[in-house]
Design a protein around this motif. Sequence first.
Motif, PDB file in Angstrom:
ATOM      1  N   LEU A 144       4.595  -5.714  10.931  1.00  0.00           N
ATOM      2  CA  LEU A 144       4.117  -4.331  10.963  1.00  0.00           C
ATOM      3  C   LEU A 144       2.607  -4.243  11.071  1.00  0.00           C
ATOM      4  O   LEU A 144       2.062  -3.271  11.601  1.00  0.00           O
ATOM      5  N   GLY A 145       1.902  -5.236  10.584  1.00  0.00           N
ATOM      6  CA  GLY A 145       0.456  -5.185  10.596  1.00  0.00           C
ATOM      7  C   GLY A 145      -0.088  -4.379   9.431  1.00  0.00           C
ATOM      8  O   GLY A 145       0.650  -3.904   8.557  1.00  0.00           O
ATOM      9  N   LYS A 146      -1.374  -4.203   9.437  1.00  0.00           N
ATOM     10  CA  LYS A 146      -2.042  -3.558   8.309  1.00  0.00           C
ATOM     11  C   LYS A 146      -1.971  -2.040   8.424  1.00  0.00           C
ATOM     12  O   LYS A 146      -1.925  -1.476   9.518  1.00  0.00           O
ATOM     13  N   ARG A 147      -1.979  -1.395   7.280  1.00  0.00           N
ATOM     14  CA  ARG A 147      -2.052   0.059   7.246  1.00  0.00           C
ATOM     15  C   ARG A 147      -3.428   0.536   7.678  1.00  0.00           C
ATOM     16  O   ARG A 147      -4.423  -0.200   7.632  1.00  0.00           O
ATOM     17  N   ARG A 148      -3.482   1.782   8.085  1.00  0.00           N
ATOM     18  CA  ARG A 148      -4.745   2.407   8.471  1.00  0.00           C
ATOM     19  C   ARG A 148      -5.713   2.377   7.281  1.00  0.00           C
ATOM     20  O   ARG A 148      -5.397   2.823   6.198  1.00  0.00           O
ATOM     21  N   GLY A 149      -6.882   1.791   7.493  1.00  0.00           N
ATOM     22  CA  GLY A 149      -7.884   1.724   6.437  1.00  0.00           C
ATOM     23  C   GLY A 149      -7.758   0.510   5.546  1.00  0.00           C
ATOM     24  O   GLY A 149      -8.442   0.426   4.519  1.00  0.00           O
ATOM     25  N   TRP A 150      -6.896  -0.472   5.915  1.00  0.00           N
ATOM     26  CA  TRP A 150      -6.718  -1.647   5.074  1.00  0.00           C
ATOM     27  C   TRP A 150      -8.042  -2.408   4.941  1.00  0.00           C
ATOM     28  O   TRP A 150      -8.780  -2.580   5.900  1.00  0.00           O
ATOM     29  N   GLY A 151      -8.339  -2.825   3.736  1.00  0.00           N
ATOM     30  CA  GLY A 151      -9.577  -3.551   3.485  1.00  0.00           C
ATOM     31  C   GLY A 151     -10.759  -2.664   3.184  1.00  0.00           C
ATOM     32  O   GLY A 151     -11.872  -3.148   2.973  1.00  0.00           O
ATOM     33  N   GLU A 162     -12.254   1.175   1.145  1.00  0.00           N
ATOM     34  CA  GLU A 162     -12.050   1.958  -0.068  1.00  0.00           C
ATOM     35  C   GLU A 162     -10.939   2.990   0.089  1.00  0.00           C
ATOM     36  O   GLU A 162     -10.405   3.498  -0.882  1.00  0.00           O
ATOM     37  N   ARG A 163     -10.581   3.305   1.348  1.00  0.00           N
ATOM     38  CA  ARG A 163      -9.533   4.301   1.586  1.00  0.00           C
ATOM     39  C   ARG A 163      -8.224   3.917   0.898  1.00  0.00           C
ATOM     40  O   ARG A 163      -7.474   4.770   0.424  1.00  0.00           O
ATOM     41  N   LEU A 164      -7.924   2.619   0.857  1.00  0.00           N
ATOM     42  CA  LEU A 164      -6.680   2.165   0.252  1.00  0.00           C
ATOM     43  C   LEU A 164      -6.865   1.616  -1.162  1.00  0.00           C
ATOM     44  O   LEU A 164      -5.975   0.991  -1.701  1.00  0.00           O
ATOM     45  N   ALA A 165      -8.016   1.874  -1.740  1.00  0.00           N
ATOM     46  CA  ALA A 165      -8.250   1.422  -3.118  1.00  0.00           C
ATOM     47  C   ALA A 165      -7.790   2.503  -4.092  1.00  0.00           C
ATOM     48  O   ALA A 165      -8.527   2.942  -4.965  1.00  0.00           O
ATOM     49  N   GLU A 214      -8.347  12.016  -4.412  1.00  0.00           N
ATOM     50  CA  GLU A 214      -7.620  10.861  -3.902  1.00  0.00           C
ATOM     51  C   GLU A 214      -8.356  10.237  -2.731  1.00  0.00           C
ATOM     52  O   GLU A 214      -8.804  10.933  -1.817  1.00  0.00           O
ATOM     53  N   PRO A 215      -8.481   8.927  -2.699  1.00  0.00           N
ATOM     54  CA  PRO A 215      -9.240   8.272  -1.632  1.00  0.00           C
ATOM     55  C   PRO A 215      -8.575   8.361  -0.278  1.00  0.00           C
ATOM     56  O   PRO A 215      -9.192   8.050   0.713  1.00  0.00           O
ATOM     57  N   GLU A 216      -7.282   8.780  -0.212  1.00  0.00           N
ATOM     58  CA  GLU A 216      -6.625   8.839   1.072  1.00  0.00           C
ATOM     59  C   GLU A 216      -7.105  10.013   1.912  1.00  0.00           C
ATOM     60  O   GLU A 216      -6.826  10.113   3.085  1.00  0.00           O
TER      61      GLU A 216
END
Length: 479
Positions: free
Chosen positions: A200-207, A209-212, A469-471
């Motif tokens: 599937l690969g990485k989610r949008r924003g992986w790595g 702060e968006r996904l923190a 929320e960071p999203e």
Amino acid sequence: MVNVTYDASGDLNSPVGGVFNMGDIAWTLASTALVWIMIPGVGFFYSGLLRRKNALNMIYLSMMTIAVVSFQWFFWGYSLAFSDTASPYIGNLKYFALRNVLDQPSIGSARVPAIVFCVFQLMFAAITPMIAIGAVAERSRLGPLTAFVFFWSTLVYDPIACWTWNTNGWSFVLGGLDFAGGTPVHISSGTAALAISLYLGKRRGWGTERLAYKPHNTTYVILGTVFLWFGWFGFNGGSALSANLRATQACIVTNLAASVGGLTWMFWDYRLERKWSVVGFCSGAISGLVAITPGSGYVGSPAAVLFGFMAGTVCNFATQLKFIFKFDDTLDIFASHAIGGIVGNILTGLFAQASVAGADGITIIPGGWLDHNYRQLGIQLADSVSGLAYSFVMTTIILWIMHYIPGLRLRCDEETEILGVDDAEMGEFAYDYVGIESELMPRSEYNAGASGGSREPRHTAATTSQASEPEKDPKVGEA
């Protein structure tokens, strides 16, 4: 009609030659219900760890998996795993559509009929793909997962279950010790989760702060853990297929390993955050339960303490593998289940005891290193590596075949990922407030609506509650 009779002791006598203990049947059926509740438990556990906009689909997937695997198990799954004329690797269609699966002695125990063993093992077959498909979190279409669960259960779970538990299976014949599913359930599902994450690969924003983000509902995490811990008494204790001392010992070590695993993980996390993390405790409890699964019918209580400590430690540090190798295992399924299953298999090879296994008055094994049976560790390693390699390769093949079949590609588009799988794929939410407009509309339009313009958000409560929320991304709507 089946012409069964009862003898003076109350045992059930079958005309095909079986003598079945009613207490054993009752315990196995009760354990079936205990394992069933674990499946939505996985859904709640996963749901609580995700963001609010993706909370509902994980709970739905747990119910979908029960339904699909129940049909698959009836159709040919049970026959492929447990036909008594199976090859060393997979069964045949002798029991297709559960034909003649009723009152003959089961392949698991002569004290319970085949139909009881069948429904008990169905629960194991159902929970395994649910553990694996947690890896699709926040970035998968839901429809194709129905087909994936059916194909994966047929091509991955059933062969591994056959070679592990079927009396004709190569690992069983070799002497592999796996009481309740270290390889068929946990290593296979955890490794499949890794393959799914890579596909599937990485989610949008992986790595970034968006996904923190923190888990959106820690109560769900606790509730899922409660369901899992509660059900695991049937998972491990029920695998004795009898209400006896061995089943009791399995329940004792299950509870002990979960307790020590939860405390160990929590203490490791405390050294970093100086916070007593309930999510850390729950993660550690699950890892302890995973590790004790293969050895629960073979090891004593002191060994269970080590199982819990090693699982809580190794699985905790294994969560860093996704950062080292840069894959997006959203829910740390590989670290908790595949690594935890390997830890459990290895420790079983070291601490299995003939005296513990023989507590049922039937089972005879040479034991592990404690009983000076040093080759057992090699057998356990061979079984673990085989399950890991087979699951990874076959899962990857299934995913890429589906990728090129119209309508079966799993990866969702970027718009679905931004909006959330719940709304895009289901049109429903886990709660009656989810901030959608703040994700999609231009910031200028949102401000105009808030100041009395003609447009205002559908879910005004969520707009306020999710403000931190960071999203959220003020540029998403413009994009």
